[in-house]
Every structure is written in C-alpha cells, then in structure tokens.
Write an enzyme that holds these catalytic residues in place. Sequence first.
Site, PDB file in Angstrom:
ATOM      1  N   GLU A  38      20.023  21.611 -24.178  1.00  0.00           N
ATOM      2  CA  GLU A  38      21.208  20.767 -23.956  1.00  0.00           C
ATOM      3  C   GLU A  38      20.877  19.294 -24.199  1.00  0.00           C
ATOM      4  O   GLU A  38      21.657  18.558 -24.808  1.00  0.00           O
ATOM      5  CB  GLU A  38      21.726  20.982 -22.536  1.00  0.00           C
ATOM      6  CG  GLU A  38      22.960  20.182 -22.188  1.00  0.00           C
ATOM      7  CD  GLU A  38      22.619  18.946 -21.377  1.00  0.00           C
ATOM      8  OE1 GLU A  38      23.232  17.889 -21.633  1.00  0.00           O
ATOM      9  OE2 GLU A  38      21.748  19.044 -20.509  1.00  0.00           O
ATOM     10  N   ASP A  42      22.690  17.297 -27.266  1.00  0.00           N
ATOM     11  CA  ASP A  42      23.492  16.106 -27.000  1.00  0.00           C
ATOM     12  C   ASP A  42      23.185  15.011 -28.020  1.00  0.00           C
ATOM     13  O   ASP A  42      24.095  14.359 -28.549  1.00  0.00           O
ATOM     14  CB  ASP A  42      23.213  15.617 -25.576  1.00  0.00           C
ATOM     15  CG  ASP A  42      23.931  14.327 -25.246  1.00  0.00           C
ATOM     16  OD1 ASP A  42      25.164  14.352 -25.074  1.00  0.00           O
ATOM     17  OD2 ASP A  42      23.259  13.273 -25.173  1.00  0.00           O
ATOM     18  N   ASP A 111      27.698  21.937 -21.547  1.00  0.00           N
ATOM     19  CA  ASP A 111      26.240  21.946 -21.716  1.00  0.00           C
ATOM     20  C   ASP A 111      25.805  23.091 -22.624  1.00  0.00           C
ATOM     21  O   ASP A 111      24.882  22.941 -23.432  1.00  0.00           O
ATOM     22  CB  ASP A 111      25.539  22.089 -20.361  1.00  0.00           C
ATOM     23  CG  ASP A 111      25.607  20.824 -19.523  1.00  0.00           C
ATOM     24  OD1 ASP A 111      26.012  19.771 -20.057  1.00  0.00           O
ATOM     25  OD2 ASP A 111      25.252  20.884 -18.325  1.00  0.00           O
ATOM     26  N   GLU A 114      26.312  22.221 -26.304  1.00  0.00           N
ATOM     27  CA  GLU A 114      25.238  21.335 -26.773  1.00  0.00           C
ATOM     28  C   GLU A 114      23.940  22.110 -26.964  1.00  0.00           C
ATOM     29  O   GLU A 114      23.187  21.846 -27.916  1.00  0.00           O
ATOM     30  CB  GLU A 114      25.049  20.188 -25.790  1.00  0.00           C
ATOM     31  CG  GLU A 114      26.226  19.216 -25.779  1.00  0.00           C
ATOM     32  CD  GLU A 114      26.083  18.107 -24.764  1.00  0.00           C
ATOM     33  OE1 GLU A 114      26.655  17.029 -24.993  1.00  0.00           O
ATOM     34  OE2 GLU A 114      25.402  18.310 -23.731  1.00  0.00           O
TER      35      GLU A 114
END
Length: 222
Positions: A38, A42, A111, A114
């Site tokens: 995650e 991101d 999350d 990502e």
Amino acid sequence: MYIERLQKKIGYQFANLDYLLQALTHRSAAAKNNERLEFLGDSILNYAIGQALFERFPQANEGELSRMRATLVREQTLAILARQFDLGEYMKLGAGELKSGGYRRESILSDCVEAIIAAIYLDAGMDKASERIYAWYQTLLDEMKPGDAQKDPKTRLQEFLQGRRLKLPEYEVLDIKGEAHNQIFKVSCKIETFTDIFIGIGTSRRKAEQNAAEQILLKLNK
C-alpha cells in the site's frame, strides 16, 4: 478459480500470483500483509496521476494540478474503484475486521487498491502499472477540469441537475451498522435521469451520500 475473476475485473493477469494474494491480505489476517505494498502503491498512483494531469492540462498551475490529483487519489475515489472490482469479496481479513464489516470500510478498500497497484508494478514494471491506472481512471480523467476538484461530488451532482432544470437528488439512509464510534452507513440516491438507485457506503452519512453521488457522476461521465 475465484482469483481469476478478479484478474479479469482489474484487467491484468499476474505472472506471480503471490503479489496479488499479498495485496489482498489485510494486516488483521496475517503478518505478511499488504501494508508495505500500500505504501509503494500510493507513491506509484500519485506519480501516474500527476503525470497524466501535467500532460492533459498544460495551462493549469501547480495549485490546480495538486487539487485535481488530491481529488483523484483520495480515499473515496479509490473505494469506488474497489467496489467496481468487488474487492471486498476477495480480501483476506481477520475475524475482528470481518465481524465489524471491514470489507466495506473505505480506508481498507482504498488501501487494497493501492496495494494492487504496487503488486502490478512488482510483477510487470512501471509502464504496466501506469497503463492499468489510466484505464481505471479513464472516465474521471476525461471529465476532470481545473476548479472542479474543489467541489465535492454532492455539489457537482446538484449543479449538473440544476443546470438542466432537473429535480435534485433524493438521499435516504437504508442501514447503519456497527457501534457508535465505528459505524458503516448505507445510503441510497436516485435522480430522475436514471431508473437505477445508487447505493453509497461510508463511515458517516455525509460520506455515504458523497459516495453515492460520485457513482452517479461516473455513470453520467461528469
């Protein structure tokens, strides 16, 4: 196999399926989970969306580009993508998170998106990860305009309908689950343009309404 259905939904077939399985594993379920993925995803998402906006809007200033990117990579938007992929059906959660409806929670869903981005990157590289991001975001990128990013989905939907002299949206709370400090709201939204009723989910009534409104905007391509 159930995981094959998910790969079709996201539009990518993994060479190393372990990356995807880890991306679907919440920290409540196993020590080897999606938290690190995650973190990486991101950064990849921010880069890819930033590059797309930079190329699409040569006249936009830094502030406008930043606000548009923030709108596209925020938790709400990612959670909508997650629901389009039905990620909640594929995620591995601990017993506590399952009981509290974690598979519906926006933070957990966003999350996971990502983490999947990072999994694709590790499996096939930056070009393939960017390609998938652009495919998922095609409608949103096509309709994004400098200035619109500062308006929330409910406001944008209301302005769209008012501009066409249509009735305003009708929102209704359908369900509230969980304890007072950890509730999940389910809200319906309908407009006269569609016979469909759109369902929004969020950790507050406002977030659920925004979620439903954003789904309608995606349907309207606005």
